[in-house]
Design a protein around this motif. Sequence first.
Motif: not given
Length: 127
Positions: A10-15, A36-40, A43-50, A74-77
Amino acid sequence: MNLENKQLLLVEDEEEICAQVASYFAEDEALSLMDVVQDGSVDKADVVVLDLIIPQQDGISVLEQIAQMPPQTRPEVIVTSWFANKEIIQHTLSLGAKYFMVKPYSMDNLKRRIMEIVGVKQERRAN
């Protein structure tokens, strides 16, 4: 279909959204929330929720970086945002995003989209 445990990032900044996603996927057998990251970093993810709006760079830049990754890593997004217009949606899809979900979204719908992506990805690899 055999779905081994897939890694969700999860690439998200809303707590509040981060907490909802973490809670929802905490005991899921098919999907593990790896981070959960905020910097984008993806690496190593299968699916990214961006999320399109994140503190250190925008989601479009992250999508462009993902598009440059080797296909086998390449992860799916799935892109998410509070706002959407036709041009932004088309642009994210042209950069390789599989879905665009407008916030607020339900966790059930998010999981359904992730499972569709994972299923498509596995079927494509099997052929």
